[in-house]
Design a protein around this motif. Structure first.
Motif, PDB file in Angstrom:
ATOM      1  N   GLY A  16       0.335  -1.135  -0.233  1.00 34.60           N
ATOM      2  CA  GLY A  16      -0.029   0.038  -0.280  1.00 34.60           C
ATOM      3  C   GLY A  16       1.135   1.101  -0.152  1.00 34.60           C
ATOM      4  O   GLY A  16       0.819   2.360  -0.783  1.00 34.60           O
ATOM      5  N   VAL A  17       1.765   1.405   1.145  1.00 33.33           N
ATOM      6  CA  VAL A  17       3.125   2.488   0.885  1.00 33.33           C
ATOM      7  C   VAL A  17       3.294   2.439  -0.203  1.00 33.33           C
ATOM      8  O   VAL A  17       3.309   3.968  -0.988  1.00 33.33           O
ATOM      9  CB  VAL A  17       3.877   2.833   1.787  1.00 33.33           C
ATOM     10  CG1 VAL A  17       4.753   3.280   1.559  1.00 33.33           C
ATOM     11  CG2 VAL A  17       3.091   2.183   3.355  1.00 33.33           C
ATOM     12  N   GLY A  19       2.117   1.943  -2.629  1.00 34.19           N
ATOM     13  CA  GLY A  19       1.265   2.467  -4.491  1.00 34.19           C
ATOM     14  C   GLY A  19       0.780   3.653  -3.818  1.00 34.19           C
ATOM     15  O   GLY A  19       0.167   4.158  -5.089  1.00 34.19           O
ATOM     16  N   VAL A  20       0.897   4.531  -2.685  1.00 32.14           N
ATOM     17  CA  VAL A  20       0.542   5.817  -2.884  1.00 32.14           C
ATOM     18  C   VAL A  20       1.875   6.226  -3.313  1.00 32.14           C
ATOM     19  O   VAL A  20       1.413   7.651  -4.200  1.00 32.14           O
ATOM     20  CB  VAL A  20       0.544   5.734  -1.005  1.00 32.14           C
ATOM     21  CG1 VAL A  20       0.925   7.262  -0.989  1.00 32.14           C
ATOM     22  CG2 VAL A  20      -0.377   5.422  -0.688  1.00 32.14           C
ATOM     23  N   GLU A  24      -1.000   4.932  -7.628  1.00 36.77           N
ATOM     24  CA  GLU A  24      -1.529   3.377  -7.547  1.00 36.77           C
ATOM     25  C   GLU A  24      -3.092   3.601  -6.895  1.00 36.77           C
ATOM     26  O   GLU A  24      -2.718   2.852  -5.679  1.00 36.77           O
ATOM     27  CB  GLU A  24      -1.075   2.333  -7.919  1.00 36.77           C
ATOM     28  CG  GLU A  24       0.091   2.252  -9.001  1.00 36.77           C
ATOM     29  CD  GLU A  24      -0.156   1.850 -10.423  1.00 36.77           C
ATOM     30  OE1 GLU A  24      -1.472   1.729 -10.915  1.00 36.77           O
ATOM     31  OE2 GLU A  24       0.539   2.067 -11.233  1.00 36.77           O
ATOM     32  N   SER A  28      -3.177   0.333  -4.242  1.00 31.95           N
ATOM     33  CA  SER A  28      -3.165   0.906  -2.488  1.00 31.95           C
ATOM     34  C   SER A  28      -4.201   0.836  -1.523  1.00 31.95           C
ATOM     35  O   SER A  28      -4.107  -0.086  -0.216  1.00 31.95           O
ATOM     36  CB  SER A  28      -2.569   2.170  -2.743  1.00 31.95           C
ATOM     37  OG  SER A  28      -3.181   2.995  -2.835  1.00 31.95           O
ATOM     38  N   THR A  29      -5.271   0.974  -2.239  1.00 38.15           N
ATOM     39  CA  THR A  29      -6.903   1.168  -1.276  1.00 38.15           C
ATOM     40  C   THR A  29      -6.873  -0.544  -1.705  1.00 38.15           C
ATOM     41  O   THR A  29      -7.523  -0.715  -0.075  1.00 38.15           O
ATOM     42  CB  THR A  29      -7.784   1.656  -1.916  1.00 38.15           C
ATOM     43  OG1 THR A  29      -7.636   3.415  -2.470  1.00 38.15           O
ATOM     44  CG2 THR A  29      -9.433   1.757  -1.451  1.00 38.15           C
ATOM     45  N   PHE A  32      -4.338  -1.617   1.384  1.00 35.37           N
ATOM     46  CA  PHE A  32      -4.626  -1.059   3.062  1.00 35.37           C
ATOM     47  C   PHE A  32      -5.503  -2.006   3.641  1.00 35.37           C
ATOM     48  O   PHE A  32      -5.353  -1.611   4.502  1.00 35.37           O
ATOM     49  CB  PHE A  32      -4.768   0.272   3.134  1.00 35.37           C
ATOM     50  CG  PHE A  32      -3.427   1.628   2.817  1.00 35.37           C
ATOM     51  CD1 PHE A  32      -1.944   1.079   3.696  1.00 35.37           C
ATOM     52  CD2 PHE A  32      -2.847   2.563   2.060  1.00 35.37           C
ATOM     53  CE1 PHE A  32      -1.216   1.588   3.357  1.00 35.37           C
ATOM     54  CE2 PHE A  32      -1.831   2.898   1.760  1.00 35.37           C
ATOM     55  CZ  PHE A  32      -1.050   2.565   2.476  1.00 35.37           C
ATOM     56  N   HIS A 264       9.702  -1.026  -4.542  1.00 36.50           N
ATOM     57  CA  HIS A 264       9.542   0.222  -5.276  1.00 36.50           C
ATOM     58  C   HIS A 264      10.840   0.785  -6.250  1.00 36.50           C
ATOM     59  O   HIS A 264      10.123   1.609  -7.136  1.00 36.50           O
ATOM     60  CB  HIS A 264      10.780   1.713  -3.795  1.00 36.50           C
ATOM     61  CG  HIS A 264      10.176   3.034  -4.001  1.00 36.50           C
ATOM     62  ND1 HIS A 264      12.144   3.786  -4.741  1.00 36.50           N
ATOM     63  CD2 HIS A 264      10.262   3.876  -4.003  1.00 36.50           C
ATOM     64  CE1 HIS A 264      11.399   4.571  -5.142  1.00 36.50           C
ATOM     65  NE2 HIS A 264      10.502   5.029  -4.650  1.00 36.50           N
TER      66      HIS A 264
END
Length: 739
Positions: A16-17, A19-20, A24, A28-29, A32, A264
């Motif tokens: 999620g991190v 993705g943020v 994205e 990410s939603t 999370f 990343h």
């Protein structure tokens, strides 16, 4: 459930991190939401008052986001992109550079997740999260082992030998951990014999050293597994003791950090520094060691092209493990009290490794897995004799490979003899321990040599020349230029070889071919004689464009000329009548090797590399780059495997775009308005006939090739004006005029 849920809570949080950071929103939603669902589920398992409402709410959010995104994609597809809800678009352009994208191994994050999962299982008892290790945790560990086997295979597919070997080893550890927990359910507390984890730590250490060429962080991460294996060797109960579990806590933290950085760096052009290129920069200051360029296009296994990297490193490493594992004595409590696993080697391509893997598995389960018991007799002996006969063939084949492989196969035959003597209850004391140590040392040298030679171009750890050499085949890989086709300098280098009378392997729009310059008759004759039993397979003539036929255009039928102009460049070869037009290519006496006395095959390939090379050299004589009767050559490494040092160079372009040969058209009777087919290949018959029909219509309407030299002179412009200015009486059309 808690150790596995805890691992995935952290993994999904990391996803999620990232993705943020990469904007994205959908990914990410979802990440999370599932992470929070796992966390609430853990809380609910510890205290029922938490309830499962929050877990359900998070999964409901996942359903809603997934339904929105899926509906948006479906709507975009139906309307062909005219209607696209916000946030449902797909990124079509990668943020990474081409070099960054080529270096990616997409399977690595899965391997890191599985390492984090198993570390969570073993670390939770030490941290007091769960009271103790139980058999209920086995599914988590074995799931991690199965997934890491998949990561191992996918890493070989990505030509990443080091990662494939590492995750192959960690999968063995996962199965060992699960095996230990499973037997603890039956009140069997396994102890780990010292040789197995000690040898494992040595293998991990060398693997970590060589992994620093990829990045310093990866090498340091693998050192945690060196410490883990040392901890297992230092404590008799291994996985069940605090020292081993403490190292797993460190692996848990290290795996989480590596996962964050790896994810990343895989999606962002702005990378977190991991020490990439440090070893390469250090080695440029010395002339003693030269790193081998890791180019996927130049991957060269000995026996030709493969879609997988060389797996000998893992195969020999597992041989070391298996050999030293069985040197441990069986405990007084029974054979299952000692952690000795049958280690099989799935190297995907090697008959020898598959055979040895089966033998280790069978013998490990019978003698050391508790299935053998105290029974001795000829039943087991017959099976071992069969394995010995198979290994005789492997040993004989190793005579043609190298001395190291011969020693490897021969010492394994000594181990099979020890198995046979044990089955007959006639095993001398210490014989099996002695031969397994010898085999383990030979395997370790092969492991180290393959690891070293795959990493460094110079120097090389010697594997020894074969005892028996097959002349001409499989021997040219190190002696002739092996250059990538995507570089203009490489094409120029091959062009110079052809201009100087050499023969080379070349990629095309179909399969690889063997070529020689037409203006070097000696080279054409040499290329013809390279093929085995090639007398019934004449060579063909290739051009880069129809302009190279301009000097002989007045000798070629206009319909045939227009047909060639309309059909080329393409994967079509045309068999046309032989004639004086061939004299303009400088073939001389070697013209007899091209085509038959009546006809010749000519082609203009639809391949940028091939046409550029022919532009530099001139028309070339070609034939398929394989001995007659064998399959077509579909990768540059197969040119070495099939023709060896008989070629003077190979222009390398990886796998062929097509595994089917060209379409061969019979144009010898084109003057009568007919064409035939000798072979229907890449280009379908209907497409060829459509092109020919259009050319025929053009000529039936009276349109001529403007550059064709007619037998009469065209009237000039003044004559046309004068002639059209006067009225002309049209007489009746006679039969001879119509014809």
């Amino acid at each position: 459930m808690v150790p596995g849920l805890a691992a995935f809570t952290l993994v999904l949080l990391i996803m999620g991190v990232v993705g943020v950071l990469q904007r994205e929103a959908v990914l990410s939603t979802i990440a999370f939401s599932i992470s929070l669902a796992c966390a609430h589920q853990i809380a609910g398992l510890f205290d029922i008052s938490f309830g499962q409402g929050a877990t359900a709410a998070n999964y409901l959010l996942v359903c809603l986001v997934g339904a929105y995104f899926g509906s948006g994609r479906l709507l975009s597809y139906i309307t062909k992109g005219k209607v696209q809800p916000p946030g449902t678009g797909l990124q079509k352009k990668s943020k990474l550079t081409l070099s960054q994208a080529q270096e990616l191994n997409d399977a690595v994050p899965i391997g890191l997740v599985m390492n984090l999962l198993s570390a969570s299982v073993l670390a939770c008892p030490l941290l007091g999260v769960v009271p103790q290790l139980t058999h209920g945790l086995v599914p988590w560990l074995w799931m991690a082992g199965v997934f890491q086997l998949g990561v191992c295979i996918l890493s070989y597919r990505a030509m990443d030998t080091l990662a494939a070997t590492f995750y192959g080893y960690t999968s063995v550890l996962k199965f060992a951990e699960g095996y230990s927990l499973l037997l603890s359910h039956f009140d069997h507390k396994l102890y780990s014999p010292v040789p197995f984890p000690t040898v494992f730590s040595v293998l991990f250490f060398f693997l970590a050293m060589f992994s620093t060429q990829k990045s310093l962080a990866e090498g340091l991460y693998q050192l945690f597994y060196v410490a883990y294996c040392i901890a297992i060797a230092a404590q008799p109960l291994g996985f069940f003791q605090a020292g081993t579990q403490g190292v797993q806590v460190a692996i848990f933290v290290a795996s989480a950090l590596m996962l964050l950085v790896t994810l990343h760096n895989m999606v962002s052009p702005w990378r977190v520094p991991t020490g990439e290129g440090l070893l390469k920069a250090a080695l440029t200051r010395t002339s003693h060691l030269t790193l081998r360029p890791h180019d996927k296009d130049l991957h060269a296994p000995y026996l030709g092209y493969s879609k997988y990297a060389d797996a000998e490193v893992l195969g020999h490493g597992c041989s070391v493990l298996a050999a030293f594992a069985i040197t441990a004595a069986v405990g007084a409590g029974g054979p299952r009290d000692v952690l000795i696993l049958p280690v099989g080697r799935g190297t995907l391509e090697s008959t020898a490794f598959i055979l040895y893997g089966i033998m280790w598995t069978v013998w490990g389960l019978t003698r050391y897995g508790g299935l053998y018991g105290s029974t001795r007799g000829f039943n087991v002996a017959v099976g071992i004799i069969c394995f010995m006969l198979f290994n005789c063939f492997v040993t004989a084949g190793a005579l043609f490979l190298n001395k190291a492989w011969f020693a490897y196969a021969l010492t394994f035959q000594l181990i099979l003899i020890s198995f046979l003597l044990d089955a007959l209850d006639a095993l001398p004391y210490g014989y099996d321990i002695g031969v397994t140590i010898i085999f383990g040392l030979v395997s370790f040298y092969c492991f180290l040599a393959n690891l070293f030679n795959s990493s460094f171009q110079t120097p090389q750890l010697p594997l020894g020349d074969p005892f028996i050499k097959l002349s001409g085949f499989g021997g040219g890989r190190e002696n002739v230029p092996h250059v990538p086709a995507r570089k203009a300098t490489s094409v120029q280098q091959i062009a110079e070889i052809l201009k100087n009378g050499g023969t080379c392997g070349m990629p095309t729009d179909t399969v690889y071919v063997l070529v020689a310059a037409c203006n070097r008759p000696d080279a054409v004759e040499k290329a013809y004689k390279i093929k085995v039993h090639a007398q019934d397979r004449p060579m063909s003539l290739w051009i880069s464009s129809i302009k190279q036929l301009e000097p002989a255009k007045h000798l070629i039928n206009p319909v045939l000329w227009d047909f060639m102009e309309a059909a080329w460049p393409s994967s079509m070869s045309m068999v046309i009548p032989r004639g004086p037009w061939m004299d303009c290519f400088g073939l001389g006496e070697s013209a007899k090797y091209i085509g038959t006395p009546q006809s010749i095959a000519i082609r203009n390939p639809d391949c940028t590399v091939a046409t550029h090379l022919i532009d530099l050299v001139g028309p070339i004589a070609t034939m398929s780059a394989n001995p007659t009767g064998e399959a077509d050559t579909t990768h540059h490494n197969q040119v070495y495997a099939k023709l060896g040092d008989k070629v003077d160079g190979v222009l390398c372009d990886g796998p062929s775009p097509e595994n089917i040969a060209s379409t061969v058209i019979d144009c010898t009777k084109i003057e009568s308005g007919h064409i035939g087919f000798f072979r229907v290949g890449v280009i379908p018959k209907s497409q060829v006939l459509q092109i020919f029909e259009e050319v025929q219509k053009k000529h039936m309407k009276g349109q001529e090739n403007l550059t064709f030299e007619p037998d009469f002179l065209e009237p000039n412009e003044e004559e046309i004006k004068t002639e059209t200015a006067r009225p002309v009486e049209l007489g009746p059309v006679k039969e001879e005029d119509e014809s």
